[in-house]
Design a protein around this motif. Structure first.
Motif, PDB file in Angstrom:
ATOM      1  N   MET A 158       0.850  -1.189   0.000  1.00 23.38           N
ATOM      2  CA  MET A 158       0.000   0.000   0.000  1.00 23.38           C
ATOM      3  C   MET A 158       0.882   1.233   0.000  1.00 23.38           C
ATOM      4  SD  MET A 158      -3.135  -0.914   2.562  1.00 23.38           S
ATOM      5  CE  MET A 158      -3.992  -2.490   2.470  1.00 23.38           C
ATOM      6  N   ASP A 159       0.751   2.051  -1.049  1.00 22.32           N
ATOM      7  CA  ASP A 159       1.565   3.241  -1.204  1.00 22.32           C
ATOM      8  C   ASP A 159       0.736   4.479  -0.879  1.00 22.32           C
ATOM      9  OD1 ASP A 159       3.535   5.019  -1.757  1.00 22.32           O
ATOM     10  OD2 ASP A 159       3.662   4.614  -3.903  1.00 22.32           O
ATOM     11  N   GLU A 160       0.769   4.878   0.403  1.00 19.72           N
ATOM     12  CA  GLU A 160       0.011   6.036   0.901  1.00 19.72           C
ATOM     13  C   GLU A 160      -1.424   6.017   0.385  1.00 19.72           C
ATOM     14  OE1 GLU A 160       1.984   9.509   2.070  1.00 19.72           O
ATOM     15  OE2 GLU A 160       3.713   9.118   0.802  1.00 19.72           O
ATOM     16  N   PRO A 161      -2.185   4.962   0.663  1.00 19.32           N
ATOM     17  CA  PRO A 161      -3.522   4.826   0.074  1.00 19.32           C
ATOM     18  C   PRO A 161      -4.522   5.873   0.535  1.00 19.32           C
ATOM     19  CG  PRO A 161      -3.194   3.178   1.780  1.00 19.32           C
ATOM     20  CD  PRO A 161      -1.860   3.843   1.565  1.00 19.32           C
ATOM     21  N   LEU A 162      -4.214   6.593   1.613  1.00 20.02           N
ATOM     22  CA  LEU A 162      -5.157   7.594   2.120  1.00 20.02           C
ATOM     23  C   LEU A 162      -4.696   9.025   1.866  1.00 20.02           C
ATOM     24  CD1 LEU A 162      -6.073   5.985   5.568  1.00 20.02           C
ATOM     25  CD2 LEU A 162      -7.019   5.509   3.306  1.00 20.02           C
ATOM     26  N   ALA A 163      -3.554   9.182   1.213  1.00 19.11           N
ATOM     27  CA  ALA A 163      -2.970  10.526   1.076  1.00 19.11           C
ATOM     28  C   ALA A 163      -3.833  11.472   0.258  1.00 19.11           C
ATOM     29  CB  ALA A 163      -1.575  10.413   0.455  1.00 19.11           C
ATOM     30  N   ALA A 164      -4.609  10.945  -0.682  1.00 24.87           N
ATOM     31  CA  ALA A 164      -5.413  11.799  -1.553  1.00 24.87           C
ATOM     32  C   ALA A 164      -6.777  12.139  -0.947  1.00 24.87           C
ATOM     33  CB  ALA A 164      -5.606  11.132  -2.913  1.00 24.87           C
ATOM     34  N   LEU A 165      -7.070  11.634   0.243  1.00 20.82           N
ATOM     35  CA  LEU A 165      -8.379  11.847   0.856  1.00 20.82           C
ATOM     36  C   LEU A 165      -8.326  12.971   1.889  1.00 20.82           C
ATOM     37  CD1 LEU A 165      -9.414   8.123   1.497  1.00 20.82           C
ATOM     38  CD2 LEU A 165      -9.855   9.531  -0.530  1.00 20.82           C
ATOM     39  N   ASP A 166      -9.454  13.659   2.052  1.00 23.59           N
ATOM     40  CA  ASP A 166      -9.519  14.652   3.120  1.00 23.59           C
ATOM     41  C   ASP A 166      -9.686  13.941   4.462  1.00 23.59           C
ATOM     42  OD1 ASP A 166     -12.234  13.947   3.414  1.00 23.59           O
ATOM     43  OD2 ASP A 166     -12.908  15.556   2.096  1.00 23.59           O
ATOM     44  N   ALA A 167      -9.649  14.730   5.534  1.00 26.90           N
ATOM     45  CA  ALA A 167      -9.650  14.146   6.882  1.00 26.90           C
ATOM     46  C   ALA A 167     -10.881  13.284   7.133  1.00 26.90           C
ATOM     47  CB  ALA A 167      -9.547  15.251   7.931  1.00 26.90           C
ATOM     48  N   ALA A 168     -12.048  13.729   6.664  1.00 25.20           N
ATOM     49  CA  ALA A 168     -13.277  12.970   6.896  1.00 25.20           C
ATOM     50  C   ALA A 168     -13.246  11.628   6.174  1.00 25.20           C
ATOM     51  CB  ALA A 168     -14.491  13.782   6.447  1.00 25.20           C
ATOM     52  N   ARG A 169     -12.758  11.623   4.933  1.00 21.37           N
ATOM     53  CA  ARG A 169     -12.707  10.379   4.166  1.00 21.37           C
ATOM     54  C   ARG A 169     -11.636   9.439   4.733  1.00 21.37           C
ATOM     55  NH1 ARG A 169     -16.260  12.977   2.847  1.00 21.37           N
ATOM     56  NH2 ARG A 169     -17.080  11.683   4.507  1.00 21.37           N
ATOM     57  N   ARG A 170     -10.528  10.004   5.215  1.00 19.82           N
ATOM     58  CA  ARG A 170      -9.492   9.166   5.845  1.00 19.82           C
ATOM     59  C   ARG A 170     -10.067   8.477   7.077  1.00 19.82           C
ATOM     60  NH1 ARG A 170      -5.751  11.772   8.241  1.00 19.82           N
ATOM     61  NH2 ARG A 170      -4.097  10.222   8.143  1.00 19.82           N
ATOM     62  N   ALA A 171     -10.801   9.230   7.894  1.00 25.18           N
ATOM     63  CA  ALA A 171     -11.412   8.648   9.087  1.00 25.18           C
ATOM     64  C   ALA A 171     -12.420   7.575   8.714  1.00 25.18           C
ATOM     65  CB  ALA A 171     -12.083   9.744   9.920  1.00 25.18           C
ATOM     66  N   GLU A 172     -13.062   7.719   7.562  1.00 22.46           N
ATOM     67  CA  GLU A 172     -14.025   6.719   7.085  1.00 22.46           C
ATOM     68  C   GLU A 172     -13.333   5.426   6.680  1.00 22.46           C
ATOM     69  OE1 GLU A 172     -16.003   5.957   2.790  1.00 22.46           O
ATOM     70  OE2 GLU A 172     -16.281   7.977   3.582  1.00 22.46           O
ATOM     71  N   VAL A 173     -12.184   5.541   6.006  1.00 15.44           N
ATOM     72  CA  VAL A 173     -11.529   4.358   5.438  1.00 15.44           C
ATOM     73  C   VAL A 173     -10.682   3.608   6.459  1.00 15.44           C
ATOM     74  CG1 VAL A 173      -9.895   3.562   3.667  1.00 15.44           C
ATOM     75  CG2 VAL A 173     -11.565   5.340   3.122  1.00 15.44           C
ATOM     76  N   LEU A 174     -10.092   4.310   7.406  1.00 15.88           N
ATOM     77  CA  LEU A 174      -9.169   3.666   8.347  1.00 15.88           C
ATOM     78  C   LEU A 174      -9.764   2.451   9.069  1.00 15.88           C
ATOM     79  CD1 LEU A 174      -7.036   6.484   9.996  1.00 15.88           C
ATOM     80  CD2 LEU A 174      -6.186   4.316   9.100  1.00 15.88           C
ATOM     81  N   PRO A 175     -10.990   2.532   9.586  1.00 12.01           N
ATOM     82  CA  PRO A 175     -11.538   1.341  10.240  1.00 12.01           C
ATOM     83  C   PRO A 175     -11.656   0.140   9.301  1.00 12.01           C
ATOM     84  CG  PRO A 175     -12.812   3.284  10.818  1.00 12.01           C
ATOM     85  CD  PRO A 175     -11.905   3.684   9.713  1.00 12.01           C
ATOM     86  N   PHE A 176     -11.964   0.385   8.029  1.00 12.21           N
ATOM     87  CA  PHE A 176     -12.073  -0.719   7.086  1.00 12.21           C
ATOM     88  C   PHE A 176     -10.701  -1.297   6.750  1.00 12.21           C
ATOM     89  CE2 PHE A 176     -16.009   1.690   6.419  1.00 12.21           C
ATOM     90  CZ  PHE A 176     -16.936   0.666   6.549  1.00 12.21           C
ATOM     91  N   LEU A 177      -9.675  -0.444   6.755  1.00 10.95           N
ATOM     92  CA  LEU A 177      -8.318  -0.952   6.590  1.00 10.95           C
ATOM     93  C   LEU A 177      -7.942  -1.876   7.745  1.00 10.95           C
ATOM     94  CD1 LEU A 177      -6.234   2.103   5.298  1.00 10.95           C
ATOM     95  CD2 LEU A 177      -6.348  -0.157   4.261  1.00 10.95           C
ATOM     96  N   ALA A 178      -8.368  -1.520   8.944  1.00  3.82           N
ATOM     97  CA  ALA A 178      -8.095  -2.376  10.095  1.00  3.82           C
ATOM     98  C   ALA A 178      -8.805  -3.722   9.957  1.00  3.82           C
ATOM     99  CB  ALA A 178      -8.523  -1.673  11.389  1.00  3.82           C
ATOM    100  N   ARG A 179     -10.035  -3.697   9.462  1.00  2.00           N
ATOM    101  CA  ARG A 179     -10.740  -4.961   9.206  1.00  2.00           C
ATOM    102  C   ARG A 179      -9.997  -5.804   8.182  1.00  2.00           C
ATOM    103  NH1 ARG A 179     -17.128  -3.922   8.071  1.00  2.00           N
ATOM    104  NH2 ARG A 179     -17.848  -3.512  10.192  1.00  2.00           N
ATOM    105  N   LEU A 180      -9.560  -5.145   7.104  1.00  2.00           N
ATOM    106  CA  LEU A 180      -8.853  -5.861   6.048  1.00  2.00           C
ATOM    107  C   LEU A 180      -7.578  -6.489   6.595  1.00  2.00           C
ATOM    108  CD1 LEU A 180      -8.326  -4.760   2.421  1.00  2.00           C
ATOM    109  CD2 LEU A 180      -6.332  -5.311   3.780  1.00  2.00           C
ATOM    110  N   ARG A 181      -6.852  -5.739   7.397  1.00  5.84           N
ATOM    111  CA  ARG A 181      -5.631  -6.273   8.006  1.00  5.84           C
ATOM    112  C   ARG A 181      -5.907  -7.559   8.769  1.00  5.84           C
ATOM    113  NH1 ARG A 181      -4.475  -2.852  12.960  1.00  5.84           N
ATOM    114  NH2 ARG A 181      -6.375  -3.986  13.498  1.00  5.84           N
ATOM    115  N   ASP A 182      -6.965  -7.575   9.542  1.00  2.00           N
ATOM    116  CA  ASP A 182      -7.266  -8.741  10.363  1.00  2.00           C
ATOM    117  C   ASP A 182      -7.769  -9.919   9.529  1.00  2.00           C
ATOM    118  OD1 ASP A 182      -6.561  -7.188  12.517  1.00  2.00           O
ATOM    119  OD2 ASP A 182      -8.628  -6.616  12.993  1.00  2.00           O
ATOM    120  N   ALA A 183      -8.446  -9.627   8.408  1.00  2.00           N
ATOM    121  CA  ALA A 183      -9.006 -10.694   7.581  1.00  2.00           C
ATOM    122  C   ALA A 183      -7.997 -11.276   6.608  1.00  2.00           C
ATOM    123  CB  ALA A 183     -10.214 -10.172   6.807  1.00  2.00           C
TER     124      ALA A 183
END
Length: 367
Positions: A158-183
């Motif tokens: 993953m090459d800075e996958p959240l860098a192009a997102l604003d703060a609200a969108r980053r906060a939206e995606v981060l929890p799903f990244l954590a799910r993906l990591r665990d799965a």
């Protein structure tokens, strides 16, 4: 285990990369450092998109690059998946078709989460019929993550996958990244210069500067070190993994257990028993030599002063405090050192004014 050792120079007098590290067989290893330190070059070399002058890349004992032996495995044969800053979805295909493209790339014998599981994991049920142009930035990145996971790679890059997102969108995606990591149950190499992403996702960190590895190890261990550039940041501080122990609805508090004690924080939504990683910023920790009284701060914990930083080179000094087996940091002035007679071995009280959480992981999808 992923093994990486790379040397490469861009032009005769250009940027030089000389970095070696290992990453465990599962979990997230963050490549962290300022822009231009070589993070993306390392990722490109691991993916096979950059052919370094010399080096070796091996996964689970299988060499994929070994310049000493003249070995170079083509990118498409490495079975790695890469997620970039921009989602790079097929604009003429629906979300479902983009996801199934990843599934078609998976080898027949490969195992991993299925289509329905990934859709539920990333919360994409309501957008399957849409095309990428009708998605938010966060939704597009979640589709890109799902497509990468459905290819059932051996390694996820993953090459800075959240860098192009604003703060609200980053906060939206981060929890799903954590799910993906665990799965995923595969190694993930994650490039970022955002410390909050490291706090929320990473198990290991490789700290880089000017093309070289300054340190590597568990994120919690590196966060507690005062001899690294991390200590110069305003958000420098210790990371602790806690367990949600209790909720007090009447007082509006949640109790967090950690090795060495318990914190009280404003009421949280996570269920009892779930884990949360918290950052205790050094600037939010004060020190007292007597038990404080009549203060509003909830968290005052008995501690032992382990070390005092150099009190001559800076107006402020780092203290390392032991709360049982856990180490936290406090940043105090040189005046405080002298006035309170602070020295290693002294019994003190840590007055913790604020606790910063990582991003809460949403509950798992229903079975």
């Amino acid at each position: 285990m992923l093994e990486v050792a790379l040397r490469h120079r861009y032009g005769r007098a250009g940027f030089a990369l000389d970095a070696s590290f290992t990453a465990p067989a599962a979990g997230v290893t963050a490549l962290f450092g300022p822009s231009g330190c070589g993070k993306s070059s390392i990722l490109a070399a691991v993916a096979g998109l950059l052919r370094p002058e010399s080096g070796r890349v091996a996964l689970a004992g299988e060499a994929l690059l070994d310049t000493a032996r003249g070995l170079f495995t083509a990118p498409e044969r490495r079975r790695f998946a890469m997620v970039f800053q921009d989602a790079r979805l097929f604009p003429h295909l629906s979300v479902a078709a983009n996801l199934r493209y990843g599934l078609r790339r998976a080898p027949a014998q490969a195992t991993g989460p299925g289509f329905e599981e990934v859709v539920a994991l990333l919360g994409l049920e309501h957008v399957l019929a849409r095309r990428p142009g009708r998605l938010s930035g966060g939704e597009r990145q979640r589709v890109a993550l799902g497509r990468a996971l459905l290819a059932r790679p051996r390694l996820l890059l993953m090459d800075e996958p959240l860098a192009a997102l604003d703060a609200a969108r980053r906060a939206e995606v981060l929890p799903f990244l954590a799910r993906l990591r665990d799965a995923a149950a595969i190694p993930i190499l994650y490039v970022t210069h955002a410390l909050d992403e490291v706090d929320a996702l990473a198990d290991q960190m490789v700290l880089l500067a000017e093309g070289r590895v300054l340190a590597q190890g568990p994120v919690e261990a590196l966060a507690a070190r005062t001899d690294l550039p991390l200590a110069a940041r305003r958000d420098a501080g210790a990371l602790l993994t806690c367990r949600i122990a209790a909720h007090d609805q009447v007082r509006g508090l949640t109790q967090l257990d950690f090795p060495g004690g318990r914190f009280a924080v404003p009421l949280r939504a996570e269920p009892i028993g779930s884990q949360a990683r918290i950052r205790l910023r050094a600037r939010d920790v004060a020190v007292a030599t007597e038990p404080p009284r009549g203060i509003s701060t909830q968290n005052v914990l008995a501690a032992q002063l382990v070390s005092v930083g150099d009190a001559t080179s800076s107006p402020e000094v780092f203290l390392q405090l032991a709360l049982g087996p856990s180490i936290i940091l406090a940043r105090v002035t040189r005046d405080s050192i002298a006035r309170l007679g602070l020295r290693p071995g002294l019994a003190v009280w840590a007055v913790i004014k604020a606790v910063t959480f990582d991003h809460a992981v949403p509950p798992p999808p229903p079975p």
